[in-house]
Design a protein around this motif. Structure first.
Motif, PDB file in Angstrom:
ATOM      1  N   SER A  89       0.954  18.724 -13.026  1.00 51.84           N
ATOM      2  CA  SER A  89       2.238  19.308 -13.676  1.00 51.84           C
ATOM      3  C   SER A  89       2.066  19.515 -15.706  1.00 51.84           C
ATOM      4  CB  SER A  89       2.901  19.036 -13.294  1.00 51.84           C
ATOM      5  OG  SER A  89       3.585  18.856 -12.359  1.00 51.84           O
ATOM      6  N   PHE A  90       0.848  19.067 -15.787  1.00 53.43           N
ATOM      7  CA  PHE A  90       0.941  18.539 -16.964  1.00 53.43           C
ATOM      8  C   PHE A  90      -0.445  19.276 -17.133  1.00 53.43           C
ATOM      9  CE2 PHE A  90      -2.028  17.138 -20.982  1.00 53.43           C
ATOM     10  CZ  PHE A  90      -1.217  17.500 -21.925  1.00 53.43           C
ATOM     11  N   VAL A  91      -1.642  19.602 -16.561  1.00 53.19           N
ATOM     12  CA  VAL A  91      -2.856  19.966 -16.579  1.00 53.19           C
ATOM     13  C   VAL A  91      -2.551  21.906 -16.645  1.00 53.19           C
ATOM     14  CG1 VAL A  91      -4.910  20.476 -15.617  1.00 53.19           C
ATOM     15  CG2 VAL A  91      -4.176  18.725 -16.041  1.00 53.19           C
ATOM     16  N   GLU A  92      -1.599  21.929 -15.789  1.00 55.61           N
ATOM     17  CA  GLU A  92      -0.886  23.424 -15.019  1.00 55.61           C
ATOM     18  C   GLU A  92      -0.554  23.988 -17.099  1.00 55.61           C
ATOM     19  OE1 GLU A  92      -0.483  27.200 -14.594  1.00 55.61           O
ATOM     20  OE2 GLU A  92      -1.544  25.521 -13.462  1.00 55.61           O
ATOM     21  N   ALA A  93       0.634  23.025 -17.227  1.00 54.55           N
ATOM     22  CA  ALA A  93       1.202  23.422 -18.580  1.00 54.55           C
ATOM     23  C   ALA A  93       0.131  23.665 -20.043  1.00 54.55           C
ATOM     24  CB  ALA A  93       2.768  22.124 -18.813  1.00 54.55           C
ATOM     25  N   SER A  94      -1.213  23.061 -19.203  1.00 54.49           N
ATOM     26  CA  SER A  94      -1.661  22.788 -20.885  1.00 54.49           C
ATOM     27  C   SER A  94      -2.521  24.537 -20.955  1.00 54.49           C
ATOM     28  CB  SER A  94      -2.815  21.296 -20.909  1.00 54.49           C
ATOM     29  OG  SER A  94      -3.578  21.552 -21.448  1.00 54.49           O
TER      30      SER A  94
ATOM     31  N   MET B 113       1.260  -1.605   0.160  1.00 49.08           N
ATOM     32  CA  MET B 113      -0.384   0.126   0.060  1.00 49.08           C
ATOM     33  C   MET B 113       0.829   1.568   0.181  1.00 49.08           C
ATOM     34  SD  MET B 113      -3.062   1.551   3.147  1.00 49.08           S
ATOM     35  CE  MET B 113      -1.599   1.256   3.686  1.00 49.08           C
ATOM     36  N   LEU B 114       1.636   1.358   0.865  1.00 47.12           N
ATOM     37  CA  LEU B 114       2.979   1.946   0.980  1.00 47.12           C
ATOM     38  C   LEU B 114       3.400   2.641  -0.816  1.00 47.12           C
ATOM     39  CD1 LEU B 114       4.411   1.546   4.151  1.00 47.12           C
ATOM     40  CD2 LEU B 114       2.380   3.564   4.246  1.00 47.12           C
ATOM     41  N   LYS B 115       4.172   1.819  -1.472  1.00 47.92           N
ATOM     42  CA  LYS B 115       4.943   1.551  -2.375  1.00 47.92           C
ATOM     43  C   LYS B 115       3.541   1.840  -3.639  1.00 47.92           C
ATOM     44  CE  LYS B 115       8.036  -2.527  -2.022  1.00 47.92           C
ATOM     45  NZ  LYS B 115       8.009  -3.600  -2.159  1.00 47.92           N
ATOM     46  N   THR B 116       1.882   1.558  -3.753  1.00 51.45           N
ATOM     47  CA  THR B 116       1.221   2.302  -4.561  1.00 51.45           C
ATOM     48  C   THR B 116       0.602   3.882  -4.849  1.00 51.45           C
ATOM     49  OG1 THR B 116       0.381  -0.292  -4.355  1.00 51.45           O
ATOM     50  CG2 THR B 116      -1.162   0.964  -4.867  1.00 51.45           C
ATOM     51  N   THR B 117       1.023   3.881  -2.627  1.00 49.15           N
ATOM     52  CA  THR B 117       0.739   5.387  -2.392  1.00 49.15           C
ATOM     53  C   THR B 117       1.524   6.463  -2.901  1.00 49.15           C
ATOM     54  OG1 THR B 117      -0.785   4.991  -1.050  1.00 49.15           O
ATOM     55  CG2 THR B 117      -0.147   6.777  -0.552  1.00 49.15           C
ATOM     56  N   ALA B 118       2.497   5.889  -3.042  1.00 49.29           N
ATOM     57  CA  ALA B 118       3.891   6.822  -3.599  1.00 49.29           C
ATOM     58  C   ALA B 118       4.133   6.675  -5.106  1.00 49.29           C
ATOM     59  CB  ALA B 118       5.599   6.012  -3.196  1.00 49.29           C
ATOM     60  N   GLN B 119       3.407   5.508  -5.681  1.00 45.66           N
ATOM     61  CA  GLN B 119       3.239   5.519  -7.409  1.00 45.66           C
ATOM     62  C   GLN B 119       2.300   6.487  -7.927  1.00 45.66           C
ATOM     63  OE1 GLN B 119       2.790   2.335  -9.360  1.00 45.66           O
ATOM     64  NE2 GLN B 119       3.081   2.588 -11.196  1.00 45.66           N
ATOM     65  N   ALA B 120       1.060   6.704  -6.674  1.00 48.03           N
ATOM     66  CA  ALA B 120      -0.464   7.261  -7.267  1.00 48.03           C
ATOM     67  C   ALA B 120       0.228   9.287  -6.860  1.00 48.03           C
ATOM     68  CB  ALA B 120      -0.675   6.822  -6.057  1.00 48.03           C
ATOM     69  N   SER B 121       0.941   9.048  -5.822  1.00 49.88           N
ATOM     70  CA  SER B 121       1.042  10.087  -5.511  1.00 49.88           C
ATOM     71  C   SER B 121       2.022  10.904  -6.287  1.00 49.88           C
ATOM     72  CB  SER B 121       1.424   9.962  -4.423  1.00 49.88           C
ATOM     73  OG  SER B 121       2.381  11.993  -4.011  1.00 49.88           O
ATOM     74  N   ARG B 122       2.548  10.479  -6.968  1.00 49.97           N
ATOM     75  CA  ARG B 122       4.204  10.665  -8.080  1.00 49.97           C
ATOM     76  C   ARG B 122       2.882  11.144  -9.465  1.00 49.97           C
ATOM     77  NH1 ARG B 122       7.021   6.922  -5.683  1.00 49.97           N
ATOM     78  NH2 ARG B 122       6.707   4.789  -7.670  1.00 49.97           N
ATOM     79  N   VAL B 123       2.270   9.900  -9.803  1.00 54.74           N
ATOM     80  CA  VAL B 123       1.289  10.497 -11.027  1.00 54.74           C
ATOM     81  C   VAL B 123       0.233  11.635 -11.211  1.00 54.74           C
ATOM     82  CG1 VAL B 123      -0.306   9.080 -12.689  1.00 54.74           C
ATOM     83  CG2 VAL B 123       2.011   7.782 -11.479  1.00 54.74           C
ATOM     84  N   ILE B 124      -0.079  11.925  -9.939  1.00 54.66           N
ATOM     85  CA  ILE B 124      -0.610  12.460  -9.532  1.00 54.66           C
ATOM     86  C   ILE B 124      -0.244  13.973  -9.875  1.00 54.66           C
ATOM     87  CG2 ILE B 124      -2.191  13.646  -7.919  1.00 54.66           C
ATOM     88  CD1 ILE B 124      -2.956  11.575  -6.889  1.00 54.66           C
ATOM     89  N   ASP B 125       1.090  13.996  -9.234  1.00 57.60           N
ATOM     90  CA  ASP B 125       1.490  15.428  -9.446  1.00 57.60           C
ATOM     91  C   ASP B 125       1.970  15.776 -10.898  1.00 57.60           C
ATOM     92  OD1 ASP B 125       2.282  15.670  -6.548  1.00 57.60           O
ATOM     93  OD2 ASP B 125       3.376  14.889  -6.125  1.00 57.60           O
ATOM     94  N   ASP B 126       2.563  14.585 -12.040  1.00 56.07           N
ATOM     95  CA  ASP B 126       2.841  14.280 -13.185  1.00 56.07           C
ATOM     96  C   ASP B 126       1.305  15.350 -13.969  1.00 56.07           C
ATOM     97  OD1 ASP B 126       5.430  13.761 -12.608  1.00 56.07           O
ATOM     98  OD2 ASP B 126       5.028  11.699 -13.442  1.00 56.07           O
ATOM     99  N   THR B 127       0.579  14.729 -13.528  1.00 60.66           N
ATOM    100  CA  THR B 127      -0.726  14.950 -14.149  1.00 60.66           C
ATOM    101  C   THR B 127      -1.465  16.401 -14.236  1.00 60.66           C
ATOM    102  OG1 THR B 127      -1.952  12.834 -13.911  1.00 60.66           O
ATOM    103  CG2 THR B 127      -3.050  14.535 -14.571  1.00 60.66           C
TER     104      THR B 127
END
Length: 92
Positions: free
Chosen positions: A74-79, A58-72
């Motif tokens: 950032s993409f939305v802000e750039a868009s 769960m901790l690994k998956t949460t960290a991965q999800a958090s990174r994907v959310i941050d990337d998303t």
């Protein structure tokens, strides 16, 4: 008989001490022997090990999800910045 020479101070509540004393008395052994036997027989069961594995995953998956959310985000802000730039160039 083993020669015991080391101490391990363990703080317990009044209720816990009474319970340990009662259980030791019922087993006809000293509290020290009762605690030694309890400690030497303790083994984490499969459920606890499985739960620990699930928590690690769960901790690994949460960290991965958090990174994907941050990337998303950032993409939305750039868009949004690109869209704002295009809209301002059309107005000018």
């Amino acid at each position: 008989m083993a020669a015991y020479s080391e101490r391990i101070p363990v703080l317990v509540t009044v209720q816990e001490k009474a319970l340990i004393a009662r259980m030791a008395q019922e087993a006809h052994i000293s509290m020290g022997e009762f605690l030694r036997r309890a400690a030497s027989s303790f083994r984490p069961n499969e459920d606890e090990q499985m739960l620990e594995g699930m928590m690690d995953q769960m901790l690994k998956t949460t960290a991965q999800a958090s990174r994907v959310i941050d990337d998303t985000l950032s993409f939305v802000e750039a868009s949004n910045q690109r869209i704002a730039s295009l809209e301002s160039s059309r107005k000018g």
